[in-house]
Design a protein around this motif. Sequence first.
Motif, PDB file in Angstrom:
ATOM      1  N   ARG A  68       0.756  -1.157   0.188  1.00 46.63           N
ATOM      2  CA  ARG A  68      -0.098  -0.010  -0.025  1.00 46.63           C
ATOM      3  C   ARG A  68       0.902   1.320  -0.108  1.00 46.63           C
ATOM      4  O   ARG A  68       1.867   1.331   0.719  1.00 46.63           O
ATOM      5  CB  ARG A  68      -1.133   0.087   1.027  1.00 46.63           C
ATOM      6  CG  ARG A  68      -1.959  -1.306   1.290  1.00 46.63           C
ATOM      7  CD  ARG A  68      -2.965  -1.087   2.224  1.00 46.63           C
ATOM      8  NE  ARG A  68      -2.549  -0.656   3.857  1.00 46.63           N
ATOM      9  CZ  ARG A  68      -2.023  -1.611   4.492  1.00 46.63           C
ATOM     10  NH1 ARG A  68      -2.205  -2.881   3.907  1.00 46.63           N
ATOM     11  NH2 ARG A  68      -1.506  -1.416   5.800  1.00 46.63           N
ATOM     12  N   SER A  69       0.511   2.108  -0.846  1.00 44.33           N
ATOM     13  CA  SER A  69       1.137   3.452  -0.629  1.00 44.33           C
ATOM     14  C   SER A  69       0.003   4.542  -1.055  1.00 44.33           C
ATOM     15  O   SER A  69      -1.000   4.503  -1.404  1.00 44.33           O
ATOM     16  CB  SER A  69       2.255   3.379  -1.717  1.00 44.33           C
ATOM     17  OG  SER A  69       1.615   3.285  -3.162  1.00 44.33           O
ATOM     18  N   GLY A  70       0.618   5.814  -1.339  1.00 43.01           N
ATOM     19  CA  GLY A  70      -0.351   6.918  -1.459  1.00 43.01           C
ATOM     20  C   GLY A  70      -0.903   6.681  -3.112  1.00 43.01           C
ATOM     21  O   GLY A  70      -2.010   7.290  -3.234  1.00 43.01           O
ATOM     22  N   SER A  71      -0.208   5.931  -3.831  1.00 41.24           N
ATOM     23  CA  SER A  71      -0.795   5.732  -5.161  1.00 41.24           C
ATOM     24  C   SER A  71      -1.620   4.640  -5.202  1.00 41.24           C
ATOM     25  O   SER A  71      -2.386   4.407  -6.450  1.00 41.24           O
ATOM     26  CB  SER A  71      -0.040   5.596  -6.188  1.00 41.24           C
ATOM     27  OG  SER A  71       0.969   4.447  -5.896  1.00 41.24           O
ATOM     28  N   GLY A  72      -1.949   4.087  -4.261  1.00 45.53           N
ATOM     29  CA  GLY A  72      -3.062   2.713  -4.542  1.00 45.53           C
ATOM     30  C   GLY A  72      -2.582   1.536  -3.667  1.00 45.53           C
ATOM     31  O   GLY A  72      -1.529   1.477  -2.773  1.00 45.53           O
TER      32      GLY A  72
END
Length: 328
Positions: A68-72
Motif C-alpha cells: 500500500r502506498s499513496g498511489s494505491g
Amino acid sequence: MLAASGTATAQTEPFLSVTRGAGAESCPDAARLIERVEQLRGRPETGASGSYVVEFTRDTDGFRASIRSGSGARELRDRSRSCAGLEQATAVTLALLLDSDAREPAVRAPEADAGAEPAPAPEAAAPASEAVAAAATSPPKPAGPGGGERTGEAPSAGRTPTRLTLAVGAIGLFGVVRPFAPALSAEVGIGGARLRATMGALWLVPQTLKHGPGELRETMLGGVVRACLAAAGSEALRFDVCSGLHAGWLKAAASGYTRNDVAEKMWLAVPLELSLARLSGPLGFDVSASALLPLRRSDFSVDGVGVAYSSPPVGALVSLRGVGVWVL
C-alpha cells in the motif's frame, strides 16, 4: 538553516514498514526488504517521495503480500511452501515503484518553471501502475543465494498448480463376493483444477461363506485406475465424475466337503463414480460412491451343492479416503 535541517530529517525517515501475519514469520522484515531493494537498485534509498506499507500473510493457498502506498494498493501471491519467492517479487515491485516515483519530479520540474499547471493525479500515478504490470508479467531473476526457480511464481497468481496425492481409506463392496464386504485401498494420483488421475491397490478383508455342509473362504487382491473430471465446486471443495477399471484376483478355498479344492478367477468391473473431495490443503479427503458394471463375474459353485453366492448384474462401491496433498 531551518529548511536544510528539515530536509535532512525527511531523508532519514524510513520509507517502508512491514507487518507479518500468523504463519508468515519467515517472510522478510523491513530491514531485510530494504536491503533487497537496495541490492536491486544498486544504491541506498535516501530520497523516497512517499511511504510504503507491506503486509505479509499466509493461508491455505500460500503466501500473499499487500503493498500500500499513496498511489494505491497492490497484491502479490505465491503458492510455494516458503516465502523466498514472494520476498524477491515484492522487492522487485518496490524497486520499480521507487524508480517510477523518482522520475516524476524530473518530468514536472520544467513545467513548474514555465508556469504550467501540474499534471493531474491519475496521470502521475500511471507509471506506478505500469511498474506493477511489468512486475506481474516479467519473472524476476534471483539476486543472490536466496533466489531460485520459484522466485518468479508469485506474480503468476492465475496459474493452477499441479498436485500429487496419496490416499488411503476404507471401502465397502456391495454385491461382489457377498451382499457386503469391507476392503482397504491405497492410491497415488496427480492432477490439476479440472482433471486428475489415480491408480492404486485394493485388498478385500477375507470373507467366509457358509454353504451346505462346508464353507468357502474368499480373498481378493486387486487394483484400480480411474480418471476424474471436476463437474462443480472450487479448489477447496470439488465435485467430480469419475470412471476407470477395477480388477481383482479372487481365490476361494473350500473346507468341510468330501473334496476340498481351491479355485481362482479374475474379476473385472467398470465404475461409474461420483466423488466429493477436498484437495487444496496438505491434508484432505475423498468420499465417493460408484456403480460397478461387471465385465467378469466372481461367482463360485460347489459340485453337488450349487452356487455359493450369485452376484447381481450391477454392484456398488462406497469409499472414504484420507488424502495427503503436495503441490508440485
